[in-house]
Design a protein around this motif. Structure first.
Motif, short mmCIF file in Angstrom:
data_model
loop_
_atom_site.label_atom_id
_atom_site.label_comp_id
_atom_site.label_asym_id
_atom_site.label_seq_id
_atom_site.Cartn_x
_atom_site.Cartn_y
_atom_site.Cartn_z
N GLU A 1 51.07 -2.66 -78.85
CA GLU A 1 52.69 -2.63 -78.32
C GLU A 1 53.42 -3.60 -79.53
OE1 GLU A 1 54.32 -3.65 -74.76
OE2 GLU A 1 52.27 -3.05 -73.20
N ALA A 2 52.93 -3.03 -80.80
CA ALA A 2 52.78 -3.42 -82.29
C ALA A 2 54.23 -2.27 -83.15
CB ALA A 2 52.01 -4.08 -83.21
N VAL B 1 54.69 -15.40 -82.79
CA VAL B 1 54.68 -14.11 -83.61
C VAL B 1 53.55 -13.96 -83.75
CG1 VAL B 1 56.98 -13.95 -83.48
CG2 VAL B 1 55.48 -14.31 -85.42
N CYS B 2 51.91 -12.70 -83.84
CA CYS B 2 51.03 -12.12 -84.11
C CYS B 2 51.03 -10.97 -85.07
CB CYS B 2 50.63 -11.68 -82.88
SG CYS B 2 48.48 -11.04 -83.48
N ILE B 3 50.42 -11.29 -86.87
CA ILE B 3 50.35 -10.68 -87.54
C ILE B 3 48.85 -10.45 -88.12
CG2 ILE B 3 51.33 -10.55 -90.37
CD1 ILE B 3 53.10 -13.37 -89.07
N VAL B 4 49.62 -8.65 -88.59
CA VAL B 4 47.66 -8.22 -88.51
C VAL B 4 48.04 -7.34 -89.43
CG1 VAL B 4 46.35 -6.41 -87.90
CG2 VAL B 4 47.34 -7.79 -86.09
N ILE C 1 38.96 0.78 -85.21
CA ILE C 1 40.00 1.67 -84.40
C ILE C 1 40.91 2.79 -85.06
CG2 ILE C 1 39.98 0.02 -82.26
CD1 ILE C 1 42.38 -1.20 -83.43
N SER C 2 41.47 3.52 -84.59
CA SER C 2 42.62 4.03 -85.60
C SER C 2 43.99 3.51 -85.74
CB SER C 2 42.53 5.19 -84.71
OG SER C 2 43.72 4.82 -83.52
N PRO C 3 44.01 3.07 -86.53
CA PRO C 3 45.90 2.37 -86.85
C PRO C 3 46.45 2.90 -85.46
CG PRO C 3 45.20 3.54 -89.09
CD PRO C 3 44.36 4.35 -87.82
N GLN C 4 46.69 4.13 -85.52
CA GLN C 4 47.56 4.74 -84.10
C GLN C 4 47.22 4.07 -82.33
OE1 GLN C 4 46.42 6.50 -86.42
NE2 GLN C 4 47.95 6.49 -87.29
N VAL C 5 45.95 3.91 -82.91
CA VAL C 5 45.58 2.62 -81.29
C VAL C 5 45.91 1.38 -81.61
CG1 VAL C 5 43.30 1.73 -79.84
CG2 VAL C 5 43.70 4.42 -80.47
N LEU C 6 45.76 0.53 -83.01
CA LEU C 6 46.07 -0.61 -83.14
C LEU C 6 47.40 -0.17 -82.80
CD1 LEU C 6 45.75 -3.50 -84.29
CD2 LEU C 6 45.94 -2.12 -86.56
N ILE C 7 48.70 0.16 -83.11
CA ILE C 7 49.61 -0.01 -82.68
C ILE C 7 50.18 0.35 -81.23
CG2 ILE C 7 52.13 1.56 -82.92
CD1 ILE C 7 51.44 -0.30 -85.49
N ARG D 1 48.93 -15.05 -73.48
CA ARG D 1 49.94 -14.17 -73.88
C ARG D 1 50.40 -13.15 -74.62
NH1 ARG D 1 54.28 -18.22 -75.28
NH2 ARG D 1 56.08 -17.23 -76.27
N ARG D 2 51.43 -12.54 -74.04
CA ARG D 2 50.84 -11.04 -75.14
C ARG D 2 52.37 -11.64 -76.17
NH1 ARG D 2 50.43 -5.04 -75.91
NH2 ARG D 2 49.54 -5.49 -73.59
N LEU D 3 51.88 -11.31 -77.46
CA LEU D 3 52.30 -12.15 -78.57
C LEU D 3 53.29 -10.69 -79.50
CD1 LEU D 3 51.01 -14.51 -79.83
CD2 LEU D 3 52.70 -14.83 -78.36
#
Length: 157
Positions: A149-150, A60-63, A139-145, A110-112
């Protein structure tokens, strides 16, 4: 420094806005995310670090903000698992295609499944790694999400 990385290419393909910021990466810094925040002149809560972990053996990926620590118990719960642990750096590098210190939540091999610490959503903009050491994406947090696909959740200790 190349400005075209898998991360920047992924965002460009999706038509999502971002700004590039580069800084002098210090491989000897005790905490790379905090060094990036200082170099960029930004508060550490706005400069996010990307971590690769395993929940019940699944990557998994954690930001999260660079000045915060992750709660592995919260990470496991967020992904519906029982136990979470950090992935060893060589394994994270093979999986993502990025060097540790340059891991981006975008353009990974690989998308996590990805989670973004929900407190980041309160910021007008954030920085995440652009796919190489010393390169950040504003970036904006909305773009990050959207781009990662978080999901947003509380995962800090």
């Amino acid at each position: 420094m190349s400005k075209a990385t898998p991360a920047t290419l992924a965002l460009t393909r999706q038509g999502l806005g971002f700004e590039l910021r580069s800084y002098d990466y210090d491989p000897d810094a005790p905490r790379v995310g905090l060094q990036a925040a200082e170099a960029l002149g930004e508060p550490p809560g706005r400069v996010l670090k990307t971590l690769i972990a395993e929940v019940d053996g699944r990557p998994v990926c954690i930001v999260v903000p660079s000045d915060r620590e992750v709660s592995m118990k919260k990470v496991a719960a967020t992904f519906g698992g029982k136990a979470a642990k950090m992935m060893p750096p060589p394994d994270a590098e093979r999986l993502t295609g990025y060097k540790v210190g340059g891991v981006s939540p975008f353009g990974q091999r690989r998308r996590l499944p990805t989670v973004v610490e929900e407190s980041a959503l309160a910021e007008a903009y954030v920085y995440v790694n652009g796919g190489q050491r010393g390169l950040q994406l504003r970036i904006s947090p909305q773009v990050l999400i959207e781009a990662a696909e978080a999901k947003a959740a509380s995962v800090i200790a």
